[in-house]
Write a protein that holds these residues in place. Structure first.
Motif, PDB file in Angstrom:
ATOM      1  N   TRP A 112      16.513   5.120 -36.697  1.00 23.49           N
ATOM      2  CA  TRP A 112      16.720   4.044 -35.733  1.00 23.49           C
ATOM      3  C   TRP A 112      15.762   2.871 -35.835  1.00 23.49           C
ATOM      4  CZ3 TRP A 112      21.187   4.076 -33.386  1.00 23.49           C
ATOM      5  CH2 TRP A 112      21.842   5.298 -33.198  1.00 23.49           C
ATOM      6  N   VAL A 113      14.649   3.025 -36.530  1.00 30.07           N
ATOM      7  CA  VAL A 113      13.647   1.957 -36.559  1.00 30.07           C
ATOM      8  C   VAL A 113      13.493   1.365 -37.956  1.00 30.07           C
ATOM      9  CG1 VAL A 113      11.248   1.354 -36.045  1.00 30.07           C
ATOM     10  CG2 VAL A 113      12.435   3.050 -34.634  1.00 30.07           C
ATOM     11  N   GLU A 114      13.501   2.175 -38.995  1.00 30.57           N
ATOM     12  CA  GLU A 114      13.435   1.678 -40.362  1.00 30.57           C
ATOM     13  C   GLU A 114      14.594   0.704 -40.591  1.00 30.57           C
ATOM     14  OE1 GLU A 114      13.049   0.425 -43.820  1.00 30.57           O
ATOM     15  OE2 GLU A 114      11.472   1.817 -43.196  1.00 30.57           O
ATOM     16  N   ALA A 115      14.280  -0.568 -40.813  1.00 30.47           N
ATOM     17  CA  ALA A 115      15.281  -1.638 -40.778  1.00 30.47           C
ATOM     18  C   ALA A 115      16.418  -1.428 -41.779  1.00 30.47           C
ATOM     19  CB  ALA A 115      14.601  -2.990 -41.022  1.00 30.47           C
ATOM     20  N   GLU A 116      16.084  -1.083 -43.014  1.00 35.39           N
ATOM     21  CA  GLU A 116      17.119  -0.947 -44.039  1.00 35.39           C
ATOM     22  C   GLU A 116      18.044   0.231 -43.735  1.00 35.39           C
ATOM     23  OE1 GLU A 116      17.486  -0.885 -48.943  1.00 35.39           O
ATOM     24  OE2 GLU A 116      15.525  -0.958 -47.944  1.00 35.39           O
ATOM     25  N   ASN A 117      17.474   1.344 -43.287  1.00 36.13           N
ATOM     26  CA  ASN A 117      18.299   2.498 -42.922  1.00 36.13           C
ATOM     27  C   ASN A 117      19.198   2.172 -41.735  1.00 36.13           C
ATOM     28  OD1 ASN A 117      17.000   3.915 -44.911  1.00 36.13           O
ATOM     29  ND2 ASN A 117      15.716   5.109 -43.521  1.00 36.13           N
ATOM     30  N   TYR A 118      18.615   1.512 -40.738  1.00 33.40           N
ATOM     31  CA  TYR A 118      19.378   1.202 -39.527  1.00 33.40           C
ATOM     32  C   TYR A 118      20.533   0.245 -39.820  1.00 33.40           C
ATOM     33  CZ  TYR A 118      20.515  -0.808 -34.986  1.00 33.40           C
ATOM     34  OH  TYR A 118      21.187  -1.258 -33.869  1.00 33.40           O
ATOM     35  N   CYS A 119      20.264  -0.802 -40.563  1.00 34.00           N
ATOM     36  CA  CYS A 119      21.288  -1.824 -40.800  1.00 34.00           C
ATOM     37  C   CYS A 119      22.391  -1.362 -41.744  1.00 34.00           C
ATOM     38  CB  CYS A 119      20.640  -3.102 -41.353  1.00 34.00           C
ATOM     39  SG  CYS A 119      19.579  -3.955 -40.173  1.00 34.00           S
ATOM     40  N   SER A 120      22.043  -0.527 -42.724  1.00 38.57           N
ATOM     41  CA  SER A 120      23.033  -0.153 -43.732  1.00 38.57           C
ATOM     42  C   SER A 120      23.723   1.176 -43.449  1.00 38.57           C
ATOM     43  CB  SER A 120      22.377  -0.084 -45.118  1.00 38.57           C
ATOM     44  OG  SER A 120      21.386   0.919 -45.160  1.00 38.57           O
ATOM     45  N   VAL A 121      23.115   2.034 -42.610  1.00 38.58           N
ATOM     46  CA  VAL A 121      23.705   3.356 -42.372  1.00 38.58           C
ATOM     47  C   VAL A 121      23.888   3.644 -40.885  1.00 38.58           C
ATOM     48  CG1 VAL A 121      23.433   5.852 -42.707  1.00 38.58           C
ATOM     49  CG2 VAL A 121      22.769   4.269 -44.524  1.00 38.58           C
ATOM     50  N   THR A 122      22.786   3.700 -40.133  1.00 35.54           N
ATOM     51  CA  THR A 122      22.855   4.175 -38.750  1.00 35.54           C
ATOM     52  C   THR A 122      23.729   3.281 -37.875  1.00 35.54           C
ATOM     53  OG1 THR A 122      20.592   5.002 -39.016  1.00 35.54           O
ATOM     54  CG2 THR A 122      21.487   4.924 -36.786  1.00 35.54           C
ATOM     55  N   LYS A 123      23.453   1.981 -37.882  1.00 35.36           N
ATOM     56  CA  LYS A 123      24.216   1.065 -37.028  1.00 35.36           C
ATOM     57  C   LYS A 123      25.699   1.049 -37.377  1.00 35.36           C
ATOM     58  CE  LYS A 123      24.447  -3.807 -35.640  1.00 35.36           C
ATOM     59  NZ  LYS A 123      23.834  -5.138 -35.825  1.00 35.36           N
ATOM     60  N   PRO A 124      26.083   0.894 -38.656  1.00 34.53           N
ATOM     61  CA  PRO A 124      27.520   0.921 -38.974  1.00 34.53           C
ATOM     62  C   PRO A 124      28.194   2.246 -38.618  1.00 34.53           C
ATOM     63  CG  PRO A 124      26.272  -0.005 -40.791  1.00 34.53           C
ATOM     64  CD  PRO A 124      25.272   0.542 -39.837  1.00 34.53           C
ATOM     65  N   TRP A 125      27.481   3.351 -38.850  1.00 37.97           N
ATOM     66  CA  TRP A 125      28.099   4.653 -38.581  1.00 37.97           C
ATOM     67  C   TRP A 125      28.397   4.821 -37.098  1.00 37.97           C
ATOM     68  CZ3 TRP A 125      27.794   9.124 -35.846  1.00 37.97           C
ATOM     69  CH2 TRP A 125      28.539  10.208 -36.307  1.00 37.97           C
ATOM     70  N   PHE A 126      27.406   4.567 -36.254  1.00 41.60           N
ATOM     71  CA  PHE A 126      27.626   4.736 -34.820  1.00 41.60           C
ATOM     72  C   PHE A 126      28.564   3.667 -34.273  1.00 41.60           C
ATOM     73  CE2 PHE A 126      24.039   7.552 -35.201  1.00 41.60           C
ATOM     74  CZ  PHE A 126      24.255   8.504 -34.217  1.00 41.60           C
ATOM     75  N   ALA A 127      28.446   2.430 -34.774  1.00 36.32           N
ATOM     76  CA  ALA A 127      29.324   1.362 -34.295  1.00 36.32           C
ATOM     77  C   ALA A 127      30.789   1.659 -34.597  1.00 36.32           C
ATOM     78  CB  ALA A 127      28.913   0.029 -34.924  1.00 36.32           C
ATOM     79  N   SER A 128      31.051   2.327 -35.729  1.00 36.38           N
ATOM     80  CA  SER A 128      32.432   2.638 -36.097  1.00 36.38           C
ATOM     81  C   SER A 128      33.046   3.691 -35.192  1.00 36.38           C
ATOM     82  CB  SER A 128      32.483   3.124 -37.547  1.00 36.38           C
ATOM     83  OG  SER A 128      31.891   4.404 -37.674  1.00 36.38           O
ATOM     84  N   ARG A 129      32.215   4.387 -34.413  1.00 33.25           N
ATOM     85  CA  ARG A 129      32.701   5.443 -33.537  1.00 33.25           C
ATOM     86  C   ARG A 129      32.616   5.074 -32.073  1.00 33.25           C
ATOM     87  NH1 ARG A 129      31.527   6.944 -38.308  1.00 33.25           N
ATOM     88  NH2 ARG A 129      32.339   8.875 -39.226  1.00 33.25           N
ATOM     89  N   ILE A 130      32.315   3.823 -31.809  1.00 35.31           N
ATOM     90  CA  ILE A 130      32.219   3.323 -30.437  1.00 35.31           C
ATOM     91  C   ILE A 130      33.190   2.167 -30.280  1.00 35.31           C
ATOM     92  CG2 ILE A 130      30.667   2.346 -28.697  1.00 35.31           C
ATOM     93  CD1 ILE A 130      28.332   3.558 -30.283  1.00 35.31           C
ATOM     94  N   ALA A 131      33.884   2.142 -29.170  1.00 32.41           N
ATOM     95  CA  ALA A 131      34.892   1.104 -28.938  1.00 32.41           C
ATOM     96  C   ALA A 131      34.232  -0.264 -28.774  1.00 32.41           C
ATOM     97  CB  ALA A 131      35.719   1.441 -27.700  1.00 32.41           C
ATOM     98  N   PHE A 132      34.903  -1.303 -29.284  1.00 35.64           N
ATOM     99  CA  PHE A 132      34.470  -2.687 -29.083  1.00 35.64           C
ATOM    100  C   PHE A 132      34.669  -3.034 -27.600  1.00 35.64           C
ATOM    101  CE2 PHE A 132      35.264  -7.239 -28.917  1.00 35.64           C
ATOM    102  CZ  PHE A 132      34.246  -7.743 -29.712  1.00 35.64           C
ATOM    103  N   PRO A 133      33.758  -3.740 -26.934  1.00 36.39           N
ATOM    104  CA  PRO A 133      32.558  -4.417 -27.453  1.00 36.39           C
ATOM    105  C   PRO A 133      31.280  -3.574 -27.385  1.00 36.39           C
ATOM    106  CG  PRO A 133      32.926  -5.123 -25.221  1.00 36.39           C
ATOM    107  CD  PRO A 133      34.051  -4.157 -25.537  1.00 36.39           C
ATOM    108  N   LEU A 134      31.372  -2.317 -26.868  1.00 33.85           N
ATOM    109  CA  LEU A 134      30.172  -1.490 -26.795  1.00 33.85           C
ATOM    110  C   LEU A 134      29.568  -1.243 -28.172  1.00 33.85           C
ATOM    111  CD1 LEU A 134      31.015   1.253 -24.133  1.00 33.85           C
ATOM    112  CD2 LEU A 134      29.440  -0.666 -23.918  1.00 33.85           C
ATOM    113  N   SER A 135      30.396  -1.316 -29.223  1.00 40.91           N
ATOM    114  CA  SER A 135      29.883  -1.105 -30.577  1.00 40.91           C
ATOM    115  C   SER A 135      28.860  -2.151 -30.975  1.00 40.91           C
ATOM    116  CB  SER A 135      31.048  -1.103 -31.575  1.00 40.91           C
ATOM    117  OG  SER A 135      31.745  -2.340 -31.531  1.00 40.91           O
ATOM    118  N   LEU A 136      28.883  -3.303 -30.309  1.00 42.13           N
ATOM    119  CA  LEU A 136      27.912  -4.358 -30.609  1.00 42.13           C
ATOM    120  C   LEU A 136      26.616  -4.186 -29.823  1.00 42.13           C
ATOM    121  CD1 LEU A 136      30.310  -7.436 -30.579  1.00 42.13           C
ATOM    122  CD2 LEU A 136      29.531  -6.109 -32.543  1.00 42.13           C
TER     123      LEU A 136
END
Length: 300
Positions: A112-136
């Motif tokens: 959740w804090v390491e920028a490259e991991n968060y932006c390329s893996v964690t954020k997209p993965w969780f965002a893809s499983r959360i309805a818009f606009p909560l995914s943002l």
């Protein structure tokens, strides 16, 4: 007849039944103890009755937090620790405290804090499983909560800067992994041939580090230098969750990686769109205010 029990938790990927350490811990303990849980994948933590995951529901009883859920299962006669001695029970509590103090901060940082991991893996993965606009919004909220938790527990003197905190939590995590490896030795599980609560907690913490494909992998690289811990995770996945070592066929992994790349691009586009909308609204308000100022008649 026992009341039905339902467990709500985050879903899985990369060959894991869940990417969420606490959810993995409860799922593993249920497998070890034979508890008949029905697992329901949720798409955001706000849908959980108490706002937390994992959540166990049995009739009108709602329980969150792994320790409380495991205690409830024991009261229902699903006990994975019934053969442990008093000393082994005390060792279990000590090692769980060690995991939470030494390993959890680095695990949170990796996700959740390491920028490259968060932006390329964690954020997209969780965002893809959360309805818009909560995914943002929700992944960012979870990232801030993880950072606050790290700083709250590890950010005091003499570690004043985030860089110093990061260096220390990874040193502590590697030391913790070394201790776990030494304690496990050549045994199948931590107290012999039968898995217990400690095995569930260790698996819940280690499996996401071991399996998730991150671009920044210093903790994963250290874990893979400890083959008995890797074997421990693989054995539990194979024996209790009926998953292969990789979790994907080669073709399936390529598809998963391609889908994750598309999700990353989509989330970035959505984030850029939101920023453009905010800028447009600001310019509209500024223009309206400016026009109103110009339309005010000057006093003679």
């Amino acid at each position: 007849m026992a009341a039905p029990m339902e467990l709500s938790c985050w879903g899985g990927d990369w060959g894991l039944p869940s990417l969420h350490p606490e959810s993995l811990t409860v799922m593993a303990y249920a497998k070890f103890s034979g508890a008949p849980l029905t697992v329901n994948t949720i798409h955001n933590s706000w849908r959980a009755p108490k706002g937390d995951v994992p959540v166990l529901i049995s009739e009108d009883i709602v329980i969150s937090q792994p320790a409380k859920i495991l205690n409830f299962l024991r009261r229902q006669k699903y006990n994975a620790d019934y053969e442990l001695s008093a000393k082994q029970g005390a060792d279990t509590l000590a090692y769980i405290a060690l995991l939470e103090e030494k390993l959890l901060p680095a695990l949170l940082h990796t996700f959740w804090v390491e920028a490259e991991n968060y932006c390329s893996v964690t954020k997209p993965w969780f965002a893809s499983r959360i309805a818009f606009p909560l995914s943002l919004y929700l992944p960012g909220k979870m990232s801030r909560e993880a950072l606050n938790r790290i700083l709250l527990t590890r950010g005091g003197p003499p570690l004043y800067s985030l860089t110093e905190v990061e260096a220390q939590i990874y040193r502590d995590a590697k030391e913790c992994l070394n201790l776990l490896s030494k304690r496990l030795g050549t045994s199948q599980f931590f107290f012999g041939d039968t898995p217990t609560t400690l095995d569930a907690f260790v698996f819940g913490f280690l499996a996401p580090i071991y399996k998730v494909c991150f671009p920044r992998v210093q903790l994963q690289e250290h874990l893979k230098q400890l083959p008995n811990l890797c074997r421990f995770c693989d054995d539990i996945l194979t024996c209790y969750f009926r998953l292969t070592l990789s979790g994907h066929s080669p073709a399936g992994q390529d598809i998963a990686d391609a889908n994750l790349q598309k999700l990353t691009q989509l989330v970035n586009k959505e984030s850029n769109l939101i920023e453009k909308i905010r800028l447009s609204l600001f310019l509209c308000r500024w223009t309206t205010t400016f026009v109103r100022v110009l339309s005010i008649p000057l006093e003679s």
